[in-house]
Design an enzyme around this catalytic site. Sequence first.
Site, PDB file in Angstrom:
ATOM      1  N   LYS A 158      -2.060 -11.117   0.888  1.00 19.52           N
ATOM      2  CA  LYS A 158      -2.875 -11.354   1.777  1.00 19.52           C
ATOM      3  C   LYS A 158      -3.898 -10.048   1.774  1.00 19.52           C
ATOM      4  CE  LYS A 158       0.138 -13.697   5.201  1.00 19.52           C
ATOM      5  NZ  LYS A 158       0.621 -13.671   6.469  1.00 19.52           N
ATOM      6  N   GLU A 275      -0.885 -14.566  17.257  1.00 13.36           N
ATOM      7  CA  GLU A 275      -0.349 -15.618  16.170  1.00 13.36           C
ATOM      8  C   GLU A 275       1.034 -15.137  15.676  1.00 13.36           C
ATOM      9  OE1 GLU A 275      -4.553 -17.249  14.566  1.00 13.36           O
ATOM     10  OE2 GLU A 275      -3.029 -16.538  13.074  1.00 13.36           O
ATOM     11  N   ASN A 290      -5.913 -12.483  17.361  1.00 20.61           N
ATOM     12  CA  ASN A 290      -7.231 -12.931  17.540  1.00 20.61           C
ATOM     13  C   ASN A 290      -7.811 -12.161  18.684  1.00 20.61           C
ATOM     14  OD1 ASN A 290      -6.936 -14.500  15.020  1.00 20.61           O
ATOM     15  ND2 ASN A 290      -6.351 -16.096  16.403  1.00 20.61           N
ATOM     16  N   ARG A 292     -10.431 -12.644  20.994  1.00 21.84           N
ATOM     17  CA  ARG A 292     -11.555 -13.724  21.408  1.00 21.84           C
ATOM     18  C   ARG A 292     -10.893 -14.541  22.357  1.00 21.84           C
ATOM     19  NH1 ARG A 292     -10.792 -15.613  15.968  1.00 21.84           N
ATOM     20  NH2 ARG A 292      -9.783 -17.459  16.212  1.00 21.84           N
TER      21      ARG A 292
HETATM   22  C1  MV4 Z   1       1.947 -16.666   6.119  1.00 23.44           C
HETATM   23  C2  MV4 Z   1       2.691 -17.999   5.717  1.00 23.44           C
HETATM   24  C3  MV4 Z   1       3.948 -18.021   5.281  1.00 23.44           C
HETATM   25  N1  MV4 Z   1       4.383 -16.674   5.028  1.00 23.44           N
HETATM   26  N2  MV4 Z   1       2.539 -15.612   5.758  1.00 23.44           N
HETATM   27  C4  MV4 Z   1      -2.177 -18.628   7.169  1.00 23.44           C
HETATM   28  C5  MV4 Z   1      -3.390 -18.144   7.798  1.00 23.44           C
HETATM   29  C6  MV4 Z   1      -3.103 -16.502   7.957  1.00 23.44           C
HETATM   30  N3  MV4 Z   1      -3.339 -16.178   9.326  1.00 23.44           N
HETATM   31  C7  MV4 Z   1      -1.759 -16.381   7.661  1.00 23.44           C
HETATM   32  N4  MV4 Z   1      -1.421 -17.578   7.124  1.00 23.44           N
HETATM   33  C8  MV4 Z   1      -0.066 -18.080   6.685  1.00 23.44           C
HETATM   34  N5  MV4 Z   1       0.752 -16.588   6.331  1.00 23.44           N
HETATM   35  C9  MV4 Z   1       3.887 -15.637   5.475  1.00 23.44           C
HETATM   36  N6  MV4 Z   1       4.402 -14.413   5.113  1.00 23.44           N
HETATM   37  C10 MV4 Z   1       1.658 -19.118   6.006  1.00 23.44           C
HETATM   38  C11 MV4 Z   1       0.436 -19.035   6.266  1.00 23.44           C
HETATM   39  C12 MV4 Z   1      -0.146 -20.231   6.632  1.00 23.44           C
HETATM   40  C13 MV4 Z   1      -0.356 -21.129   7.533  1.00 23.44           C
HETATM   41  C14 MV4 Z   1      -0.105 -20.192   8.659  1.00 23.44           C
HETATM   42  C15 MV4 Z   1      -0.563 -20.894   9.992  1.00 23.44           C
HETATM   43  C16 MV4 Z   1      -1.189 -22.098  10.124  1.00 23.44           C
HETATM   44  C17 MV4 Z   1      -1.735 -22.579   8.831  1.00 23.44           C
HETATM   45  C18 MV4 Z   1      -1.119 -22.179   7.589  1.00 23.44           C
HETATM   46  C19 MV4 Z   1      -1.217 -23.040   6.484  1.00 23.44           C
HETATM   47  C20 MV4 Z   1      -0.913 -22.266   5.286  1.00 23.44           C
HETATM   48  C21 MV4 Z   1      -0.356 -21.017   5.143  1.00 23.44           C
END
Ligand code: MV4
Length: 449
Positions: A158, A275, A290, A292
């Site tokens: 990330k 979140e 977030n 906001r």
């Molecule tokens: C993740 C995950 C699975 N494992 N982290 C997507 C947005 C960002 N805020 C972080 N996200 C994710 N992080 C780990 N370690 C899966 C996602 C993710 C996701 C999270 C929330 C809502 C939709 C999503 C769609 C794809 C991946």
Amino acid sequence: MFKKVLIANRGEIALRVIRACRELDVQTVAVYSEADRESLHVRFADDDVCIGPPPGRESYLNIPRIIAAAEITGADAIHPGYGFLAENAEFAETCAASNIAFIGPTPEQIRTMGDKAAARNAMQANNVPIVPGSPGPVEDADEAQAFAEQIGFPVIIKAAAGGGGKGMRVAKDADEFARSFQLARSEALSAFGNGDVYVEKFLVRPRHVEFQILGDRHGNVLHLGERDCSVQRRHQKLIEESPCPVMTPELRQRMGDAAVKGARAINYVGAGTIEMLLDEDGSFYFMEMNTRIQVEHPVTEQLYGVDLVKEQVRVAAGEPLSVTTLPPMRGHVIEARVNAEDPQRNFQPSPGTIEVFHPPGGPGIRVDTHAYAGYKVPPYYDSMIAKLIVQGGTREEAIARMKWALEQFVVQGPATTIPFIGKIMHDDDFVSGDVDTKWLERNFERFKD
Ligand code: MV4
């Protein structure tokens, strides 16, 4: 209390802020781009200023023009809404330097939470659970690979400056890792001008569960329950609800305590959202905060009977929160986003004139919108034209109301997400609450015409 609030935004959220100000007896100033001259927020505000041409960066993102508009109209506070400048620490600083209150958290709080690696560290230092991973940004591919091997595949890489899904890459195994790492790094560098990335264990089927936070300058911090936002496509939420279908009072207590602990750790002021990812085994982890008001805030407002926007304005004016304990839940609330886009054509935006507009009504139905018959959806901004929020005594009743409300909702002109959401409401997985963040993309075929 403030005398006059300038709303540095457009669309339904600009109207929403104007309504909150009216109830607080505060005057309002609308700013608008040349594309929004005929918008309702301009008509409903006490005062208005054109701030430039249609593209966002020349108008709603133009800090000097917005500050000048506040000075000319005598506004003593600015509400940023969501998107645009809402999480821009420099904007919050410029407001302060101009003697204008920014209705939101401090620049430092915005900055800490904007750096996803720093936010993760702040949470870990305060015993808020985080996904196992690297303690901070990794130096190079070798160090990253070592962390990945240590925590075990699959992993997710990330961007520290990312958020909302930008600059993320998954690696299933060691072979894939080097490539994913380079991709994440170069994507982060070109998108954010910052190539810092960190590594986390990848959760395969998590739910997106976020907690609403409110804090004031008198030491009060509380949560107002959760919203389940698992029904998303390419990080665009389509449906949000509360309570989360798999929530229990015991789990809410533990997740809510963690969320409040995280917010307290930075003395959070204003409305914010923690979140979290909720794994299939019931474990949960901090993901992002977030800083906001969010699009889906009405879900919480309807469930708990709290006006979050009014609370934001009160807190920014130095007043204490009007709510300091979690009120009783009032049934179940579901929100659907009505976007001017065509789900059958890959959600392609569908701007243009709305010829007919009949929003639904009746008990348990709220529609937050800036649209009207004859309104022209401009192509320059996001395509949301309404939020449909329904409330029922139970989840079943809320789903039934949502189905009926969608049938009543007539929009002629642009294609909308209304029929697509209707299909989801009839889907067995959705009805049983058996969804996760990848569910919609996995099952997309079911919702095609
Ligand atoms: C993740 C995950 C699975 N494992 N982290 C997507 C947005 C960002 N805020 C972080 N996200 C994710 N992080 C780990 N370690 C899966 C996602 C993710 C996701 C999270 C929330 C809502 C939709 C999503 C769609 C794809 C991946």
